[in-house]
Design a protein around this motif. Structure first.
Motif, PDB file in Angstrom:
ATOM      1  N   PHE A 285       0.737  -1.098   0.033  1.00  0.00           N
ATOM      2  CA  PHE A 285      -0.064  -0.126   0.008  1.00  0.00           C
ATOM      3  C   PHE A 285       0.832   1.128  -0.066  1.00  0.00           C
ATOM      4  CE2 PHE A 285      -1.936  -3.519   2.381  1.00  0.00           C
ATOM      5  CZ  PHE A 285      -2.818  -3.981   1.416  1.00  0.00           C
ATOM      6  N   SER A 286       0.665   2.258  -0.694  1.00  0.00           N
ATOM      7  CA  SER A 286       1.434   3.409  -1.175  1.00  0.00           C
ATOM      8  C   SER A 286       2.140   3.858  -0.101  1.00  0.00           C
ATOM      9  CB  SER A 286       0.957   4.224  -2.120  1.00  0.00           C
ATOM     10  OG  SER A 286      -0.361   4.803  -1.384  1.00  0.00           O
ATOM     11  N   TRP A 287       1.447   4.106   0.946  1.00  0.00           N
ATOM     12  CA  TRP A 287       1.932   5.003   2.114  1.00  0.00           C
ATOM     13  C   TRP A 287       3.124   4.423   2.849  1.00  0.00           C
ATOM     14  CZ3 TRP A 287       1.333   9.928   3.122  1.00  0.00           C
ATOM     15  CH2 TRP A 287       0.478  10.583   2.341  1.00  0.00           C
ATOM     16  N   TYR A 288       3.188   3.066   2.579  1.00  0.00           N
ATOM     17  CA  TYR A 288       4.438   2.494   3.241  1.00  0.00           C
ATOM     18  C   TYR A 288       5.794   2.829   3.034  1.00  0.00           C
ATOM     19  CZ  TYR A 288       2.251  -0.421   7.039  1.00  0.00           C
ATOM     20  OH  TYR A 288       1.592  -0.724   8.310  1.00  0.00           O
ATOM     21  N   GLU A 289       5.973   3.083   1.555  1.00  0.00           N
ATOM     22  CA  GLU A 289       7.028   3.664   1.104  1.00  0.00           C
ATOM     23  C   GLU A 289       7.968   4.555   2.180  1.00  0.00           C
ATOM     24  OE1 GLU A 289       9.063   5.949  -2.553  1.00  0.00           O
ATOM     25  OE2 GLU A 289       8.339   3.950  -3.022  1.00  0.00           O
ATOM     26  N   PRO A 290       7.222   5.677   2.326  1.00  0.00           N
ATOM     27  CA  PRO A 290       7.883   6.545   3.463  1.00  0.00           C
ATOM     28  C   PRO A 290       7.929   6.298   4.838  1.00  0.00           C
ATOM     29  CG  PRO A 290       5.540   7.672   2.804  1.00  0.00           C
ATOM     30  CD  PRO A 290       5.848   6.401   1.699  1.00  0.00           C
ATOM     31  N   MET A 291       7.068   5.445   5.126  1.00  0.00           N
ATOM     32  CA  MET A 291       6.988   4.885   6.386  1.00  0.00           C
ATOM     33  C   MET A 291       8.276   3.868   6.768  1.00  0.00           C
ATOM     34  SD  MET A 291       3.178   3.870   6.849  1.00  0.00           S
ATOM     35  CE  MET A 291       3.087   2.867   8.408  1.00  0.00           C
ATOM     36  N   TRP A 292       8.518   3.111   5.582  1.00  0.00           N
ATOM     37  CA  TRP A 292       9.828   2.167   5.796  1.00  0.00           C
ATOM     38  C   TRP A 292      10.965   3.060   5.547  1.00  0.00           C
ATOM     39  CZ3 TRP A 292       7.841  -1.077   8.388  1.00  0.00           C
ATOM     40  CH2 TRP A 292       7.232  -1.857   8.214  1.00  0.00           C
ATOM     41  N   LEU A 293      11.014   4.188   4.836  1.00  0.00           N
ATOM     42  CA  LEU A 293      12.185   4.847   4.731  1.00  0.00           C
ATOM     43  C   LEU A 293      12.758   5.537   5.812  1.00  0.00           C
ATOM     44  CD1 LEU A 293      11.529   6.948   1.431  1.00  0.00           C
ATOM     45  CD2 LEU A 293      13.203   4.985   1.631  1.00  0.00           C
ATOM     46  N   GLU A 294      11.590   5.780   6.911  1.00  0.00           N
ATOM     47  CA  GLU A 294      12.285   6.192   8.160  1.00  0.00           C
ATOM     48  C   GLU A 294      12.434   5.219   9.193  1.00  0.00           C
ATOM     49  OE1 GLU A 294       8.932   8.982   9.675  1.00  0.00           O
ATOM     50  OE2 GLU A 294       8.818   9.532   7.664  1.00  0.00           O
ATOM     51  N   ALA A 295      11.786   4.057   9.043  1.00  0.00           N
ATOM     52  CA  ALA A 295      11.869   2.901  10.048  1.00  0.00           C
ATOM     53  C   ALA A 295      13.171   2.296   9.833  1.00  0.00           C
ATOM     54  CB  ALA A 295      10.642   1.988   9.875  1.00  0.00           C
ATOM     55  N   HIS A 296      13.723   2.501   8.484  1.00  0.00           N
ATOM     56  CA  HIS A 296      15.187   1.854   8.259  1.00  0.00           C
ATOM     57  C   HIS A 296      16.226   2.942   8.047  1.00  0.00           C
ATOM     58  CE1 HIS A 296      12.650  -1.566   7.747  1.00  0.00           C
ATOM     59  NE2 HIS A 296      12.337  -1.581   6.490  1.00  0.00           N
ATOM     60  N   ASP A 297      15.859   4.004   8.811  1.00  0.00           N
ATOM     61  CA  ASP A 297      16.894   4.836   8.881  1.00  0.00           C
ATOM     62  C   ASP A 297      17.747   5.462   7.652  1.00  0.00           C
ATOM     63  OD1 ASP A 297      18.347   6.495  10.524  1.00  0.00           O
ATOM     64  OD2 ASP A 297      20.191   5.266  10.722  1.00  0.00           O
ATOM     65  N   LEU A 298      16.671   5.560   6.482  1.00  0.00           N
ATOM     66  CA  LEU A 298      17.043   6.035   5.409  1.00  0.00           C
ATOM     67  C   LEU A 298      16.611   7.464   5.284  1.00  0.00           C
ATOM     68  CD1 LEU A 298      16.293   2.781   3.373  1.00  0.00           C
ATOM     69  CD2 LEU A 298      18.529   3.606   3.632  1.00  0.00           C
ATOM     70  N   ALA A 299      15.533   7.842   6.225  1.00  0.00           N
ATOM     71  CA  ALA A 299      15.101   9.300   6.376  1.00  0.00           C
ATOM     72  C   ALA A 299      15.002   9.387   7.691  1.00  0.00           C
ATOM     73  CB  ALA A 299      14.019   9.488   5.555  1.00  0.00           C
ATOM     74  N   ASP A 300      15.259  10.837   8.190  1.00  0.00           N
ATOM     75  CA  ASP A 300      14.668  11.034   9.619  1.00  0.00           C
ATOM     76  C   ASP A 300      13.267  10.957   9.728  1.00  0.00           C
ATOM     77  OD1 ASP A 300      17.515  11.741   9.987  1.00  0.00           O
ATOM     78  OD2 ASP A 300      17.311  13.703   9.484  1.00  0.00           O
ATOM     79  N   ARG A 301      13.216  10.811  11.278  1.00  0.00           N
ATOM     80  CA  ARG A 301      11.724  10.716  11.498  1.00  0.00           C
ATOM     81  C   ARG A 301      10.760  11.803  10.876  1.00  0.00           C
ATOM     82  NH1 ARG A 301      10.880   7.161  15.933  1.00  0.00           N
ATOM     83  NH2 ARG A 301       8.511   7.832  15.649  1.00  0.00           N
ATOM     84  N   GLY A 302       9.633  11.595  10.227  1.00  0.00           N
ATOM     85  CA  GLY A 302       8.991  12.603   9.638  1.00  0.00           C
ATOM     86  C   GLY A 302       9.328  13.254   8.417  1.00  0.00           C
ATOM     87  N   GLU A 303      10.493  12.530   7.723  1.00  0.00           N
ATOM     88  CA  GLU A 303      10.920  13.397   6.560  1.00  0.00           C
ATOM     89  C   GLU A 303      11.015  12.049   5.383  1.00  0.00           C
ATOM     90  OE1 GLU A 303      12.799  16.192   6.326  1.00  0.00           O
ATOM     91  OE2 GLU A 303      11.693  16.432   8.272  1.00  0.00           O
ATOM     92  N   GLY A 304      10.465  10.999   5.469  1.00  0.00           N
ATOM     93  CA  GLY A 304      10.424  10.146   4.403  1.00  0.00           C
ATOM     94  C   GLY A 304       9.479  10.667   3.309  1.00  0.00           C
ATOM     95  N   TRP A 305       8.354  11.157   3.408  1.00  0.00           N
ATOM     96  CA  TRP A 305       7.289  11.698   2.676  1.00  0.00           C
ATOM     97  C   TRP A 305       7.920  12.741   1.768  1.00  0.00           C
ATOM     98  CZ3 TRP A 305       6.029  16.734   2.355  1.00  0.00           C
ATOM     99  CH2 TRP A 305       6.015  17.431   3.558  1.00  0.00           C
ATOM    100  N   LYS A 306       8.944  13.525   2.303  1.00  0.00           N
ATOM    101  CA  LYS A 306       9.702  14.635   1.601  1.00  0.00           C
ATOM    102  C   LYS A 306      10.544  14.078   0.601  1.00  0.00           C
ATOM    103  CE  LYS A 306       9.325  17.877   5.562  1.00  0.00           C
ATOM    104  NZ  LYS A 306      10.303  18.739   6.387  1.00  0.00           N
ATOM    105  N   MET A 307      11.354  12.692   0.826  1.00  0.00           N
ATOM    106  CA  MET A 307      12.110  12.026  -0.153  1.00  0.00           C
ATOM    107  C   MET A 307      11.281  11.714  -1.359  1.00  0.00           C
ATOM    108  SD  MET A 307      14.422   9.554   1.769  1.00  0.00           S
ATOM    109  CE  MET A 307      15.282   8.708   0.696  1.00  0.00           C
ATOM    110  N   VAL A 308      10.124  11.132  -1.093  1.00  0.00           N
ATOM    111  CA  VAL A 308       8.937  10.780  -2.427  1.00  0.00           C
ATOM    112  C   VAL A 308       8.597  12.255  -3.000  1.00  0.00           C
ATOM    113  CG1 VAL A 308       6.681   9.720  -2.909  1.00  0.00           C
ATOM    114  CG2 VAL A 308       8.106   8.926  -0.779  1.00  0.00           C
ATOM    115  N   GLU A 309       8.268  13.319  -2.222  1.00  0.00           N
ATOM    116  CA  GLU A 309       7.881  14.447  -2.995  1.00  0.00           C
ATOM    117  C   GLU A 309       8.856  14.882  -3.688  1.00  0.00           C
ATOM    118  OE1 GLU A 309       5.227  18.077  -1.214  1.00  0.00           O
ATOM    119  OE2 GLU A 309       7.051  17.918  -0.582  1.00  0.00           O
ATOM    120  N   ARG A 310      10.207  15.021  -3.316  1.00  0.00           N
ATOM    121  CA  ARG A 310      11.284  15.397  -4.227  1.00  0.00           C
ATOM    122  C   ARG A 310      11.950  14.660  -5.421  1.00  0.00           C
ATOM    123  NH1 ARG A 310      13.799  16.386   1.156  1.00  0.00           N
ATOM    124  NH2 ARG A 310      15.019  14.506   0.641  1.00  0.00           N
ATOM    125  N   GLY A 311      11.209  13.430  -5.445  1.00  0.00           N
ATOM    126  CA  GLY A 311      11.469  12.503  -6.535  1.00  0.00           C
ATOM    127  C   GLY A 311      12.703  11.734  -6.287  1.00  0.00           C
TER     128      GLY A 311
END
Length: 387
Positions: A285-311
Motif C-alpha cells: 500500500f503506497s503509504w508504506y514507502e515513506p514509512m519504511w524509509l524512516e523505520a530503516h533509517d534512510l530518512a529522519d523521522r517525519g522526513e520520508g514523505w519529503k524524499m518521495v515528494e522530491r523524487g
C-alpha cells in the motif's frame, strides 16, 4: 564461528498474472526454478538442498506443499525445508537458504517461494477461514492514517508512490500490472478502499513464483571469472514482535528498526542513505514507502514523505526504491518478499535490464508480514567489500 561468504548466482521468476491457469502449482514453481538454474548454469543434480516458502496453506487449501512439490523441485532424497513467516516469508526463505551456505552445511542451495492466489481466497484466509475479514488494507489503514497525522504529509504522497511504481513496472517484463496511462489524477479518481488508500494505491492479487540459487565463495568466484557477476550476501536479519503491546508504535516498529540496525552493523554501514545505492521494500500500500524509509533509517523521522515528494525514490532519483515496480505491481504473496530480495540482487549484479540503477554496488531488500510484526531484511553487494 564467523559465517562463510555466500553468493547469489542464479535468479528466476515467472511472469506474474491474475491467473496462471496454464500451470499447476508444481509447474509454477518449476518455471521459476528452471530459470534460476539456467542463470546459475547448474543442474538439478548440483543442488544440495531446497528451501520453500509460501503464505498460509489456507490461501490455496494445499497442506504441506513442501511434500507435494518435492518432485517438481528436484528434491527427492535431499533436504527440503518449509519456511513460514506470514507476508515476510519470501524474504525469510532467502535468508534461511543463505544460512545453509554461510554455515558450511551445503554448497548449493535453491530457495523457492510462490503463491497462486487465483486458486484460493485470500480474504477468506485472512479471516482465519471464518468468511469475514478487514483484509490487509483494513488492518494497515490506521497505521497509515497515524503516519499522515503525525508527519503532516500531504495527500498526494501516496498517489505519487503509486504512479512511480507503476511506471517502473512498465520496464519490468515479469511485472503483473502494466498501466501505461497511470497518473496522479487517475489514482486519486480511483475508488477509496481503506481510507487513505485508494484502489490504485494497493497491490494486486497475483499468481507467481521466484527462485534464487545460493552458492559458496568458490562458486561465486567461479561464476565471476566466467563473466557471470554474483551478488554477495553482506548481511541478513529477521525479527518479530507481538501484534500489540503497551506502547507499541505501529508506524515506526521496534522490529523493523532493529532489523535494519542489525544488518547495518554487520555490513559496516554507518551512513545508510549514502552507502546504500537503492532498495526494494515491501510496499503493498503506497503509504508504506515513506514509512519504511524512516523505520530503516534512510530518512529522519517525519522526513520520508519529503524524499518521495522530491523524487528521490524515483528510478532516476538519488535513492531509487522499488525499481521493479514492487509489490504494488506484482503480489504473489508468498513470493513477494523473495522477489524484493532477488530484485536487489539483480541490481548489484548489473542484470536488472531497463530498471537497472546505474552503478549500483549495495542494495537493500526488505519484507514484512502479519500485523506489521514479522520482518526479514538483507544487504547484497557487488563484491564482499563494496562499502
Amino acid at each position: 564461528m564467523s559465517s562463510k561468504p555466500c553468493a547469489i548466482v542464479g535468479i528466476g521468476q515467472t511472469h506474474h498474472k491474475t491467473r496462471r491457469w496454464d500451470v499447476s502449482l508444481g509447474g509454477l514453481v518449476r518455471e521459476a526454478a528452471t530459470r534460476a538454474l539456467e542463470d546459475a548454469q547448474l543442474t538439478w543434480a548440483d543442488i544440495d538442498a531446497v528451501v520453500l516458502g509460501k503464505a498460509p496453506d489456507l490461501f490455496e487449501g494445499v497442506m504441506k506443499p513442501e511434500l507435494y512439490l518435492t518432485d517438481a523441485l528436484g528434491a527427492a532424497g535431499k533436504p527440503m525445508f518449509r519456511v513460514h513467516t506470514a507476508g515476510s516469508v519470501g524474504g525469510t526463505t532467502g535468508i534461511v537458504a543463505s544460512h545453509l551456505v554461510e554455515s558450511g552445511v551445503h554448497k548449493n542451495v535453491l530457495a523457492v517461494a510462490y503463491q497462486k492466489q487465483s486458486e484460493g481466497n485470500a480474504q477468506f484466509a485472512l479471516g482465519s477461514g471464518k468468511g469475514a475479514s478487514l483484509g490487509a488494507g483494513g488492518a494497515f489503514a490506521p497505521y497509515m492514517r497515524a503516519y499522515i497525522r503525525t508527519t503532516g504529509a500531504p495527500a498526494d504522497i501516496g498517489p505519487m508512490v503509486a504512479v512511480k511504481d507503476r511506471l517502473n513496472a512498465l520496464k519490468n517484463p515479469y511485472a503483473h500490472l502494466k498501466l501505461k496511462d497511470i497518473s496522479i489524477e487517475k489514482v486519486k479518481d480511483s475508488p477509496m478502499m481503506w481510507e487513505p488508500v485508494r484502489y490504485l494505491e494497493s497491490c494486486p492479487s497475483s499468481d507467481g513464483a521466484c527462485a534464487v540459487v545460493f552458492t559458496d565463495e568458490a562458486g561465486g568466484k567461479a561464476a565471476a571469472s566466467d563473466g557471470r557477476p554474483p551478488a554477495w550476501v553482506l548481511a541478513s536479519a529477521v525479527r518479530s514482535e507481538p501484534s500489540s503491546f503497551p506502547g507499541r508504535d505501529p508506524v515506526w516498529t521496534v522490529g523493523a528498526a532493529d532489523c535494519a540496525a542489525d544488518i547495518y552493523r554487520t555490513a559496516g554501514i554507518t551512513r545508510p542513505r549514502e552507502q546504500i545505492d537503492c532498495a526494494e521494500l515491501y510496499v503493498p500500500f503506497s503509504w508504506y514507502e515513506p514509512m519504511w524509509l524512516e523505520a530503516h533509517d534512510l530518512a529522519d523521522r517525519g522526513e520520508g514523505w519529503k524524499m518521495v515528494e522530491r523524487g528521490d525514490t524515483a528510478l532516476d532519483g538519488s535513492f531509487p526504491v522499488n525499481m521493479s515496480g514492487g509489490v504494488l505491481s506484482s503480489n504473489p504473496i508468498g513470493a513477494s518478499g523473495l522477489l524484493r530480495f532477488a530484485e536487489a540482487a539483480l541490481q548489484v549484479r548489473g542484470m536488472a535490464g531497463e530498471h537497472q540503477v546505474e552503478g549500483a554496488k549495495v542494495a537493500l531488500a526488505q519484507a514484512y508480514g502479519a500485523s506489521a510484526q514479522y520482518y526479514s531484511m538483507w544487504l547484497v553487494g557487488s563484491s564482499l567489500d563494496p562499502v
